[in-house]
Design a protein around this motif. Structure first.
Motif, PDB file in Angstrom:
ATOM      1  N   ASN A   1     -11.409  47.802  61.122  1.00 19.88           N
ATOM      2  CA  ASN A   1     -12.484  47.794  60.135  1.00 19.88           C
ATOM      3  C   ASN A   1     -11.999  46.926  58.988  1.00 19.88           C
ATOM      4  O   ASN A   1     -10.838  46.490  59.000  1.00 19.88           O
ATOM      5  CB  ASN A   1     -12.798  49.227  59.673  1.00 19.88           C
ATOM      6  CG  ASN A   1     -14.237  49.376  59.197  1.00 19.88           C
ATOM      7  OD1 ASN A   1     -14.812  48.443  58.620  1.00 19.88           O
ATOM      8  ND2 ASN A   1     -14.814  50.537  59.425  1.00 19.88           N
ATOM      9  N   ASP A   2     -12.859  46.664  58.018  1.00 22.83           N
ATOM     10  CA  ASP A   2     -12.472  45.749  56.942  1.00 22.83           C
ATOM     11  C   ASP A   2     -11.556  46.464  55.941  1.00 22.83           C
ATOM     12  O   ASP A   2     -12.020  47.343  55.200  1.00 22.83           O
ATOM     13  CB  ASP A   2     -13.745  45.246  56.252  1.00 22.83           C
ATOM     14  CG  ASP A   2     -13.445  44.051  55.384  1.00 22.83           C
ATOM     15  OD1 ASP A   2     -12.350  44.014  54.784  1.00 22.83           O
ATOM     16  OD2 ASP A   2     -14.300  43.152  55.295  1.00 22.83           O
TER      17      ASP A   2
ATOM     18  N   PHE B   1     -12.428  47.372  52.278  1.00 25.15           N
ATOM     19  CA  PHE B   1     -13.424  48.391  51.900  1.00 25.15           C
ATOM     20  C   PHE B   1     -13.147  49.764  52.522  1.00 25.15           C
ATOM     21  O   PHE B   1     -13.713  50.748  52.090  1.00 25.15           O
ATOM     22  CB  PHE B   1     -14.831  47.940  52.312  1.00 25.15           C
ATOM     23  CG  PHE B   1     -15.164  46.566  51.807  1.00 25.15           C
ATOM     24  CD1 PHE B   1     -15.401  46.356  50.464  1.00 25.15           C
ATOM     25  CD2 PHE B   1     -15.182  45.478  52.678  1.00 25.15           C
ATOM     26  CE1 PHE B   1     -15.682  45.086  49.983  1.00 25.15           C
ATOM     27  CE2 PHE B   1     -15.464  44.210  52.209  1.00 25.15           C
ATOM     28  CZ  PHE B   1     -15.713  44.001  50.855  1.00 25.15           C
ATOM     29  N   VAL B   2     -12.340  49.784  53.566  1.00 26.35           N
ATOM     30  CA  VAL B   2     -12.128  51.048  54.287  1.00 26.35           C
ATOM     31  C   VAL B   2     -10.624  51.351  54.302  1.00 26.35           C
ATOM     32  O   VAL B   2      -9.828  50.505  54.705  1.00 26.35           O
ATOM     33  CB  VAL B   2     -12.655  50.933  55.743  1.00 26.35           C
ATOM     34  CG1 VAL B   2     -12.398  52.196  56.533  1.00 26.35           C
ATOM     35  CG2 VAL B   2     -14.140  50.593  55.739  1.00 26.35           C
TER      36      VAL B   2
ATOM     37  N   THR C   1      -7.275  51.580  57.892  1.00 25.53           N
ATOM     38  CA  THR C   1      -7.651  50.853  59.103  1.00 25.53           C
ATOM     39  C   THR C   1      -6.369  50.599  59.899  1.00 25.53           C
ATOM     40  O   THR C   1      -5.274  50.573  59.336  1.00 25.53           O
ATOM     41  CB  THR C   1      -8.312  49.501  58.769  1.00 25.53           C
ATOM     42  OG1 THR C   1      -7.376  48.719  58.044  1.00 25.53           O
ATOM     43  CG2 THR C   1      -9.567  49.693  57.945  1.00 25.53           C
TER      44      THR C   1
ATOM     45  N   LYS D   1     -25.249  57.414  62.150  1.00 27.50           N
ATOM     46  CA  LYS D   1     -24.390  57.088  61.000  1.00 27.50           C
ATOM     47  C   LYS D   1     -25.092  56.194  59.989  1.00 27.50           C
ATOM     48  O   LYS D   1     -24.819  56.246  58.800  1.00 27.50           O
ATOM     49  CB  LYS D   1     -23.106  56.374  61.460  1.00 27.50           C
ATOM     50  CG  LYS D   1     -22.175  57.250  62.270  1.00 27.50           C
ATOM     51  CD  LYS D   1     -21.543  58.320  61.404  1.00 27.50           C
ATOM     52  CE  LYS D   1     -20.634  59.190  62.254  1.00 27.50           C
ATOM     53  NZ  LYS D   1     -20.310  60.460  61.589  1.00 27.50           N
TER      54      LYS D   1
ATOM     55  N   THR E   1     -20.432  48.921  52.136  1.00 22.87           N
ATOM     56  CA  THR E   1     -19.219  49.748  52.148  1.00 22.87           C
ATOM     57  C   THR E   1     -19.522  51.129  52.718  1.00 22.87           C
ATOM     58  O   THR E   1     -18.775  51.634  53.558  1.00 22.87           O
ATOM     59  CB  THR E   1     -18.624  49.847  50.731  1.00 22.87           C
ATOM     60  OG1 THR E   1     -18.434  48.522  50.265  1.00 22.87           O
ATOM     61  CG2 THR E   1     -17.297  50.572  50.723  1.00 22.87           C
TER      62      THR E   1
ATOM     63  N   LEU F   1     -19.853  50.877  56.452  1.00 24.62           N
ATOM     64  CA  LEU F   1     -18.565  50.685  57.134  1.00 24.62           C
ATOM     65  C   LEU F   1     -17.779  51.987  57.171  1.00 24.62           C
ATOM     66  O   LEU F   1     -17.166  52.331  58.187  1.00 24.62           O
ATOM     67  CB  LEU F   1     -17.740  49.598  56.420  1.00 24.62           C
ATOM     68  CG  LEU F   1     -18.227  48.154  56.556  1.00 24.62           C
ATOM     69  CD1 LEU F   1     -17.368  47.207  55.727  1.00 24.62           C
ATOM     70  CD2 LEU F   1     -18.224  47.707  58.020  1.00 24.62           C
ATOM     71  N   LEU F   2     -17.812  52.714  56.058  1.00 25.83           N
ATOM     72  CA  LEU F   2     -17.081  53.986  56.002  1.00 25.83           C
ATOM     73  C   LEU F   2     -17.681  54.998  56.977  1.00 25.83           C
ATOM     74  O   LEU F   2     -16.952  55.675  57.704  1.00 25.83           O
ATOM     75  CB  LEU F   2     -17.128  54.549  54.582  1.00 25.83           C
ATOM     76  CG  LEU F   2     -16.199  53.869  53.574  1.00 25.83           C
ATOM     77  CD1 LEU F   2     -16.591  54.229  52.149  1.00 25.83           C
ATOM     78  CD2 LEU F   2     -14.747  54.271  53.835  1.00 25.83           C
TER      79      LEU F   2
ATOM     80  N   HIS G   1     -16.898  54.147  60.592  1.00 28.85           N
ATOM     81  CA  HIS G   1     -15.466  54.194  60.933  1.00 28.85           C
ATOM     82  C   HIS G   1     -15.113  55.457  61.723  1.00 28.85           C
ATOM     83  O   HIS G   1     -14.230  55.430  62.583  1.00 28.85           O
ATOM     84  CB  HIS G   1     -14.622  54.094  59.654  1.00 28.85           C
ATOM     85  CG  HIS G   1     -13.198  53.755  59.937  1.00 28.85           C
ATOM     86  ND1 HIS G   1     -12.822  52.547  60.472  1.00 28.85           N
ATOM     87  CD2 HIS G   1     -12.051  54.465  59.782  1.00 28.85           C
ATOM     88  CE1 HIS G   1     -11.507  52.528  60.625  1.00 28.85           C
ATOM     89  NE2 HIS G   1     -11.021  53.691  60.223  1.00 28.85           N
TER      90      HIS G   1
END
Ligand code: ASP
Ligand code: MG
Length: 446
Positions: free
Chosen positions: A225-226, A229-230, A233, A392, A420, A423-424, A427
């Protein structure tokens, strides 16, 4: 034979250059592709901006400071002061034609020559260092072998022919070359766009039918993941070419978006390796099918969604053709497409000609435009997880959903402000446990 590509930070100072040389010395048969030392291409772009603005004094000063910085690294790198002095003199000579260019009025045709300095100087210093420290290496100028065709596209077979005809190339040995730089279709010094050294590496790998293409950076592979922002990872151990291509295209910064193509076409595995931890497995990208589950997520900002609604589409043919001809006339790549019986949504990245585009598209139907969107790309064996993904992202206003035909990705388009959070949320779907059973990198490690 292997390709070893080193990114700018991996060649960013004397110590990094030494580490990279140690990695190269483990090989007897490789082509080393060097990026420009970290920050240099940005600094050269700043020189071009000053030059363009007519501020020649500033352009000169900026170039001088890049040159001095290189000299500083040389003094630290070379054990014998005489070697450092000799290399610095050679490097100074490489700068002379560029200072001359800056003395004349700005001409965009010369941008390529200014930008090429970064890779040319870095690879020269690296090759000299290898030779001084006892490794017999040859410098191979990428501009002698990487010539874009009439459509400004690279041609793998042509690169192969040109490399194999170099009189110093014997098919074995250590060759040091440059990433990024090339000659364009008209024979001018040009490049493969920012981040293009990865692409050079895979083009060379395909041309030379390499056993593997190793991309050396300073992180431990492609993360799931990025990491900006996360939190927490982790690197993905194994990806298929298709999965890696999706991630690189939709935001994963570690790889140039086009670089997977030549490797995939010629079936040459790509290894993403960490110069700070050379023994670590990294990520392997290959053609083998890998274990199931969702593997990774990436995101790309500044996307514009165009929705064209028209009754004329209903039960008619030729509508999509006319629609895409409009994008074609603007030479605009379209990333994600979704359709219903009465509307088509597409995403574009470059919105420079948005109003003209809207005008043309409105001849086909009602056009609505939404800017500041982002593309989120979920990669892996996604089919069994579609409902999980949708759950999600339910809290967000998802504009488009596309399920790739190869069923290795789901692409979502949603407002950038939700990126963000999305993505969270997504995840939690990544299943890392499957990779612990696999040890795909072992047979291909350097
Ligand atoms: N030096 C170029 C850039 O910074 C190419 C590369 O490093 O891949 O974009
Ligand atoms: Mg890069």
């Amino acid at each position: 034979m292997r390709i070893l590509k080193f990114g700018g930070t991996s060649l960013g100072n004397a110590q990094r250059l030494r580490n990279a040389a140690d990695i190269v010395r483990n090989h007897t048969n490789c082509v080393v592709v060097c990026s420009a030392m970290a920050g240099v291409t940005n600094a050269l772009e700043a020189v071009i901006i000053s030059w363009k603005q007519g501020d020649k004094t500033r352009a000169f000063e900026q170039l001088k400071s890049i040159e001095e910085n290189f000299a500083h690294h040389c003094f630290e790198l070379f054990v014998a002061p005489a070697s450092a002095t000799r290399v610095i003199e050679d490097v100074q000579a490489m700068y002379v034609p560029v200072y001359e260019l800056l003395g004349a009025d700005y001409d965009p045709e010369n941008d390529g020559k200014v930008l090429a300095l970064g890779e040319l100087v870095t690879s020269y210093i690296f090759n000299e260092y290898l030779r001084e420290s006892g490794t017999d290496s040859f410098l191979m100028n990428a501009m002698d072998v990487l010539h874009l065709n009439g459509q400004d596209e690279p041609d793998v077979e042509d690169i192969a022919k040109k490399i194999l005809s170099l009189d110093f190339y014997s098919g074995s040995g250590i060759y040091v070359s440059q990433g990024f730089i090339c000659l364009d279709g008209q024979g001018r010094v040009s490049n493969l766009k920012r981040g293009g050294s990865d692409y050079t590496a895979t083009l060379f790998g395909a041309a030379l039918k390499a056993d593997a293409i190793e991309i050396w950076t300073d992180i431990d592979g492609l993360h799931n993941n990025d990491p900006r922002f996360v939190p927490n990872t982790t690197p993905v151990r194994e990806l298929s070419f298709a999965e890696a291509a999706e991630l690189a295209y939709f935001g994963a910064k570690i790889l140039h978006p086009s670089c997977v193509r030549p490797a995939r076409e010629y079936e040459i595995p790509i290894l993403l390796k960490n110069t700070l931890e050379p023994g670590a497995a990294g990520t392997i990208i290959g053609s083998q099918l890998t274990a199931g589950g969702i593997k990774a997520i990436s995101a790309k900002d500044n996307i514009t969604v165009l929705r064209i609604t028209s009754g004329r589409m209903f039960n008619a043919y030729g509508f999509l053709k006319r629609l895409f001809e409009v994008f074609d006339s603007f030479r605009l790549p379209v990333d994600v497409v979704t359709t219903s019986e009465v509307s088509v949504s597409v995403t574009i990245e470059d919105d420079t000609h948005l109003e003209a585009l809207r005008h043309e598209l409105s001849k086909l139907g009602r056009v609505s435009i939404e800017r500041e969107q982002c593309i989120v790309c979920v990669v892996g064996d996604v089919m069994p997880h579609v409902s999980g993904v949708l759950e999600k992202v339910e809290p967000f206003r998802v504009n488009m959903i596309s399920l790739g035909a190869s069923s290795n990705n789901i692409t979502l388009v949603l407002p950038q402000e939700n990126k963000t959070a999305a993505l969270l949320a997504l995840h939690a779907l990544i299943t890392n446990s499957q990779f612990q059973k696999l040890q795909p990198c072992t047979p291909l490690q350097a």
